[in-house]
Each structure stands twice: as C-alpha cells, then as structure tokens.
Design an enzyme around this catalytic site. Sequence first.
Site, PDB file in Angstrom:
ATOM      1  N   SER A 185     -19.346 -22.092  -1.968  1.00  0.00           N
ATOM      2  CA  SER A 185     -18.207 -21.957  -2.858  1.00  0.00           C
ATOM      3  C   SER A 185     -18.588 -22.531  -4.226  1.00  0.00           C
ATOM      4  O   SER A 185     -19.630 -22.176  -4.767  1.00  0.00           O
ATOM      5  CB  SER A 185     -17.004 -22.670  -2.241  1.00  0.00           C
ATOM      6  N   ASP A 438     -14.978 -12.017   2.576  1.00  0.00           N
ATOM      7  CA  ASP A 438     -14.593 -13.124   1.709  1.00  0.00           C
ATOM      8  C   ASP A 438     -14.144 -12.576   0.362  1.00  0.00           C
ATOM      9  O   ASP A 438     -14.926 -11.898  -0.318  1.00  0.00           O
ATOM     10  CB  ASP A 438     -15.786 -14.059   1.526  1.00  0.00           C
ATOM     11  N   HIS A 463     -15.988 -16.727   4.086  1.00  0.00           N
ATOM     12  CA  HIS A 463     -16.419 -17.708   3.093  1.00  0.00           C
ATOM     13  C   HIS A 463     -17.409 -18.712   3.693  1.00  0.00           C
ATOM     14  O   HIS A 463     -17.067 -19.437   4.626  1.00  0.00           O
ATOM     15  CB  HIS A 463     -15.182 -18.424   2.551  1.00  0.00           C
TER      16      HIS A 463
END
Length: 508
Positions: A185, A438, A463
């Site tokens: 991320s 994602d 993710h």
Amino acid sequence: MGFQCIVLFLFLLSSPALAKFSPRFPSSIVRPEQLAQITNINDEAKPYETRYFTQILDHFNFNPQSYQTFQQRYLINEKYWGGAKKNAPIFVYMGNEGDIEWFAHNTGFMYENAPHFNALLVFIEHRYYGKSIPYGGDKEVAYKNATTQGYLSSTQALADYATLILDLKNNLTASESPVVVFGGSYGGMLAAWFRLKYPHVAIGALASSSPILNFGNLTSPFSFNNIVTQDFRSESENCYEVIKESWTQIEETAKQNGGLEKLRSSFNICKNITISADEIESWLSTAYIYTAMTDYPTPSNFLNPLPEFPVKQICKAIDNPLLGNDTFAKLYGAANIYYNYSGNLNCFDIAGDNDKHGLQEWTWQACTEMILPTDGNNKESIFPASNYSYNDRESYCTSLYGVQPRPHWITTEFGGTDIHRVLRRYGSNILFFNGIRDPWSGGGVLKSISNSLVAIIAKEGAHHVDLRFSTKEDPNWLKEVRKTEIGYINKWLSQYYYDFNHIHLIHN
C-alpha cells in the site's frame, strides 16, 4: 491475519461532504480497540525487540530547528540472521501511516522467508505515527499546525529510513550486508521510491499493491470505484443493482417524517448516536470499499474479522431470498459481514472512528503531497455518479490546515509520467505486485518494464495479499506469486554476492 498498508493504502479526507465515497488506505480506518489487541500482546510473545533511534527532524535544511531530534521506533528480529561475518541480508519493512506493530504482526511473508535467506528483519515506523512523534513525543505540539506538521512527508520519511538503516548496519559492523526493502500500500510506494532514490542503500524492493501511478492524470479518477463495482458485479448482478439503487432509497427515507429513526432501526445503529443519510451512506460505502480491497481467499483479521471471499459473502447476504424486497434488511446483512462477522456487537456506532493513535495524520499527507484522485463515479458505478474535484480538496485543505495541496509534487519528485520508458533507463530490482480485485491496482504498475522491473499480476488477488501470512488453504495462484517473488529476491542477492566477491578478487 492479513497484511499490508495498507495502508494500506487508506483514503483521503475525513469530511463526509468531500469523502462520502472516497477510500483511504487501510490503516487510516483501523479502530483503536483493534490496535490495542495487537499492541497489548505480552512482550515475551512478540517476535521482535523494540528499539529507538535518535532521528533528525529535518534532513534537508540547516536552520537551527532542523537539528532537533525525535525518537523513531523500530522493531528488530535477529533470530534467523546469518550474521555480519557472512554478509547475511537485512530485510527492512517500510513503515506505513500507522503503528508499526500493526504491520509487523501482519506481514507474514518476511517472517516466513527469513530462515531461507538467513535474514535480519527490521520494521521501521513512519515519522508522526505510532510512537515516532517529534517534539518530545507530544502529539498536541506535533500535530498543532502547519509549522510543526510540515516535517511530515514521504521524502523526510525515506531519508529517515536511509539514515536509520545505515546507522544500524554500522553498529552491527554489517556494512556489506545487502538490504532488501518491503512494503504494501503506501508502504509499497515508499519501498519502490526508496529503491529509486537510495540504490546505494537497498539492492531491491518488493512493492506490493503500491499505486505509484495514481497521481495527476496518470490514472483515471474513475478507476478505483470502477474496480469496486466490477468486484461486486462479478459476483451477482442483483447484488450490484441492489447496492446501486439503495442510495436514493436511503436519502428519500431520511427526508420522511421519522425516516432517520427508521434507518436507525433498520441498521441497528446505537441509540445515542446522531445520524444522517450521509453518515449512513459513508458507513456502508466504507464496508463495500474495504471488503473489495481485502477480498482475500482465506479468512482475515487485518481490518476486521472477515470470512474468505467477503465480497461473495456480502452478495450472498444481499441475495438472500428470505428477505424479499426489503432493501434495508439486505444492506444490514451486508454490513454485518464487514462490521460484525464475529457477532460481538449489539449495535453499530457508525460515528466511532476516533483515532487515539495518530493514524489520521494521513489527512495532512492527503492535503499536501498525496493527492490521489479516486472518487470519480460514472453512470455504471455502484456508487452515485460524481466527478473528482480537485477544487473541493484544495478548499478543504486550505480551511483545515492553511496549506495548499501540491498535486504535481509526487510525480516531480519520484516520476511516473511515461514510467516504462523512463525507468527502463535507470531503474532496476523492483517487484510490483498487484491483485486485480484490489481497487488500488488501477494505479499500479501492471506491465513489466524490464527483466528486473517486474510486474506480478494476480487476477483473483486483493490488496497486498502476497504479504499476508500463508495458510494451508492458500490457492495455488497465491503460492506461485510468492514463489516468484522469492525467486527474484534470490536472484538479486546472488548477483550482489557475485559482484561483491568479484570486486574483492580484482582489488586483491
């Protein structure tokens, strides 16, 4: 357990008017009680030792206040390290916008592969988050205004990591130990940028679910919610239609006499909570967005306790034939999948997002340099049609902090435009993993740039699923993703040791 970011990761602003359907990276919405469950683990049971490094406040200026210092927390695990004499590698996690312990407890990939590589593990906390707070650890001072918050930026954070890593290697007399950085991320973005900016410190980077192209006009502002929409629509057309049409029904009900109380009852919202249609819609949209992000093939507990394939489970709840045409009952069933799968809640506190751990400092970053356009919705979107508005962001940030966002700074500092041509000239040894389910994958690197700048794509992936702890139930595609990543890291290290030994032979 899941992870990371994310970030996670997280997303932009806390104002319902501006961020009604806007995602944040995962760590921006973790509840304080969830974090407490992690950080209250008995110290003896934690798979690391906690240390602090005296870090400089400002790496880029020489005025007196720049020389102030703060205590930056990092976690270290030496159990598997082969030692400095063997030049054994050091694996470093690039801390996200949250408490570093949360990420350390959710990044199983590093722990599981440390024995194979005889690697030292280090998790570094991002400045202004967790316990790494400048100004003597006083959050009231550190977060007070733009003058004190101005030292919170990605460039300062990367310089922190470089400074700490080099000092740690010096203290361990491990100057020749190669460093590989990891992140997911926002942390994945930092990992990729770190390899590009500090190639003399890290020989390679695994950047998982890192939307480094989600800036400016590089990625459509409709991309994020288009993927959320596709995730739900791929499971059930009826599920998609029910959610898509529900927003109007919620707003119309709220306008009626006693409508808000009907909504409170329908969604079992706690009685002491003041509610509005906007707040209920934001609460529901959060569930859909983060379920799409964490649509893992096995149960997880990264954001909330969730079953395997939670998008499928939400659609099963919405498609329940026993509920007939009761839209609110269907949505309530869906909300329970995300917010109350464990069944421990008696009612929903939809306003209970108070952040006692400094995680919401992401709002500062989203108001300065992290301008990721994500909240556009076309007519097919599962959310109401809308256009991304930079002017709204600018007005909000100016009123909140007295600062103007810099929407082009990230691409100026780190690049992004025509990335395949540019990075081919000077970049190397970065793995970009993206799971296509994602929503952040739309802003990721989805095509390999060279033999060492590699895009790894998983059609069913969510993710940073690759960084999670592995389980016996993991599908074969996920096992292959991790096997591929390990193969590249092996290759980087082999090349490093070959070059190191070859140079020493020449010099001797």
